[in-house]
Design an enzyme around this catalytic site. Structure first.
Site, mmCIF file in Angstrom:
data_model
loop_
_atom_site.group_PDB
_atom_site.id
_atom_site.type_symbol
_atom_site.label_atom_id
_atom_site.label_comp_id
_atom_site.label_asym_id
_atom_site.label_seq_id
_atom_site.Cartn_x
_atom_site.Cartn_y
_atom_site.Cartn_z
ATOM 1 C CE LYS A 196 -3.995 -1.896 2.328
ATOM 2 N NZ LYS A 196 -4.723 -1.957 3.580
ATOM 3 N N GLY A 352 10.011 -4.621 6.832
ATOM 4 C CA GLY A 352 8.923 -5.359 6.206
ATOM 5 C C GLY A 352 9.347 -6.530 5.349
ATOM 6 N N GLY A 375 9.360 -2.850 11.941
ATOM 7 C CA GLY A 375 8.703 -1.585 12.280
ATOM 8 C C GLY A 375 9.700 -0.526 12.716
HETATM 9 P P1 AMP Z 1 4.442 -4.381 2.812
HETATM 10 O O1 AMP Z 1 4.265 -5.078 4.126
HETATM 11 O O2 AMP Z 1 3.718 -3.116 2.678
HETATM 12 O O3 AMP Z 1 5.901 -4.304 2.416
HETATM 13 O O4 AMP Z 1 3.714 -5.309 1.740
HETATM 14 C C1 AMP Z 1 4.129 -6.599 1.467
HETATM 15 C C2 AMP Z 1 3.023 -7.348 0.817
HETATM 16 O O5 AMP Z 1 2.652 -6.738 -0.398
HETATM 17 C C3 AMP Z 1 3.412 -8.767 0.465
HETATM 18 O O6 AMP Z 1 2.665 -9.646 1.254
HETATM 19 C C4 AMP Z 1 3.075 -8.890 -0.996
HETATM 20 O O7 AMP Z 1 2.415 -10.103 -1.322
HETATM 21 C C5 AMP Z 1 2.133 -7.721 -1.231
HETATM 22 N N1 AMP Z 1 2.128 -7.301 -2.626
HETATM 23 C C6 AMP Z 1 3.163 -6.957 -3.390
HETATM 24 N N2 AMP Z 1 2.777 -6.686 -4.645
HETATM 25 C C7 AMP Z 1 1.450 -6.869 -4.688
HETATM 26 C C8 AMP Z 1 0.471 -6.757 -5.728
HETATM 27 N N3 AMP Z 1 0.813 -6.404 -6.963
HETATM 28 N N4 AMP Z 1 -0.810 -7.011 -5.401
HETATM 29 C C9 AMP Z 1 -1.149 -7.378 -4.154
HETATM 30 N N5 AMP Z 1 -0.272 -7.500 -3.138
HETATM 31 C C10 AMP Z 1 1.009 -7.252 -3.409
#
Ligand code: AMP
Length: 394
Positions: A196, A352, A375
């Site tokens: 996100k 992350g 975090g």
């Molecule tokens: P974060 O914790 O914000 O670094 O997000 C990591 C997560 O983002 C992982 O679990 C990925 O599976 C997810 N992610 C990465 N690319 C995508 C995508 N194109 N659509 C959905 N989820 C995604």
């Protein structure tokens, strides 16, 4: 005071470590990375001729609970430091104090889970003081909890005004981030991915003030593509952030930051490893399909910039790397980072899921530094003062 300039001979040293490790159903440690990471600091104290008193939390117990006892990690710890450990089934009080008083230089004492006391998370001053009675010196080496103002991570430091320092692990984390964010070496490239925009926005805004190149991939990229009029089908999007995405693009231009977004994407007709897939332009995704990884053209575009960089920061995967069908983009970035590091760039993987990804692909040793604090690293990159760091510095 720096750990290397401190002699711990004859000192009882209480070390806040991060032994919050995963356990299986038989209470075996399934990943000892965090225990291994604490070894250099423990060994420094022992080599100098001091006593190492180790304190940590494990999991999220509500009161005393055998499932979360640190006794489960004793054998793994003993293996890693190649010596016996004395475990005490409490972390404060007369019994603990007397075991420590009767210990000799070179001993390692492991205290029971700090979070068996709710006072730990509450940052209770009296509890912190009771912990402080156990030792002559305080070392904080738990970067993973440095963003928490808990009794053992921050409050305790005030009882050791002149006898406190960081352990090697935190020192390395701080040095690595400072090297990336405050160095004059150029070009500096940040790669930000993950799910996100909303969870990374503060970091992105901060990075725009310091980086030369900003690469955005992962789920958050589709919000940027939609904001510019692209068709993203059913891909992940945050409609509330479309305007902000445009502002980021604008600010990047104003700051002379080269902002790179993916140009192609692997799309799927379901959020599922066995879904049907296609490779398409990222701004032309049909309805009913969602982008789950970056395509090869994007990987190559990013590769050129990464290999040209002297400093690289990577936070967040390029796709749904947990599923084999959508891990290639993330593997490509990890391999490129490894190659850039081989060519003398400094690379930091922090915060992350990019850490989970680089470890999953066994490339952790091929980059300059992999952060242990999820975090904590995110907040540090956002420019926040971490209580655990401030408590030692002030
Ligand atoms: P974060 O914790 O914000 O670094 O997000 C990591 C997560 O983002 C992982 O679990 C990925 O599976 C997810 N992610 C990465 N690319 C995508 C995508 N194109 N659509 C959905 N989820 C995604």
């Amino acid at each position: 005071m720096q750990i290397d300039n401190t002699n711990f001979e004859n000192k009882k040293v209480i070390i806040r470590v991060d032994f919050n490790v995963p356990l299986d159903e038989h209470f075996n440690v399934t990943d000892d990375t965090r225990i291994r990471a604490a070894v250099p600091t423990i060994q420094k104290v022992l080599k100098d001729g001091g006593t190492a008193i180790l304190m940590s939390h494990l999991g999220r117990p509500k009161g005393k609970d055998d499932k979360f006892s640190l006794k489960h990690i004793i054998s793994t710890l003993e293996k890693n430091i190649a010596q016996e450990v004395t475990f005490v089934d409490d972390c404060i009080g007369d019994k603990v104090k007397s075991i420590i008083d009767n210990s000799t230089n070179g001993d390692v004492i492991l205290l029971e889970n700090l979070r068996f006391y709710s006072e730990e998370k509450a940052g209770d001053e009296n509890f912190a003081q009771q912990l402080s009675y156990l030792a002559d010196y305080y070392i904080n080496d738990a970067f993973g909890t440095a963003h928490r103002a808990h009794a053992s991570t921050a409050v305790i430091a005030k009882f050791f005004p002149n006898d406190k320092c960081f352990g090697y692990l935190i020192e390395k984390e701080i040095i690595s981030v400072d090297k990336v964010l405050n160095s004059d070496e150029k070009p500096l490239t940040a790669i930000v991915g993950g799910a996100k925009v909303s969870s990374k926005i503060t970091i992105i805004e901060r990075l725009l003030d310091s980086v030369d190149n900003l690469i955005i991939g992962g789920g958050m990229a589709y919000t940027f593509i939609k904001a510019q009029g692209g068709k993203i089908g059913n891909s992940l999007v945050e409609d509330d952030y479309l305007e902000l995405a445009l502002n980021i693009i604008k600010k990047a231009k104003e700051n002379n930051v080269t902002l790179l977004l993916p140009i192609d994407t692997i799309i799927a007709d379901d959020f599922n490893n066995n879904a049907n897939t296609q490779l398409v332009a990222i701004d032309n995704i049909p309805e009913g399909w969602m982008g789950l990884d970056i395509g090869e053209k994007s990987s190559n575009l990013f590769k050129d910039t990464i290999l040209d960089s002297k400093l690289i920061l990577w936070n967040g995967p390029m796709g749904v790397f947990e599923m084999e069908s959508f891990q290639k983009g993330t593997i490509d970035i990890a391999l490129t980072l490894a190659k850039a590091t081989e060519n003398d760039a400094f690379s930091l993987v922090g915060g992350g899921d990019s850490v989970a990804a680089i470890n999953k692909f066994n490339l952790g040793k091929k980059v300059s530094h992999v952060s242990t604090g999820g975090g904590a690293m995110l907040e540090y990159l956002e420019g926040k003062q971490l209580p655990g760091i401030a408590a030692i510095l002030n």
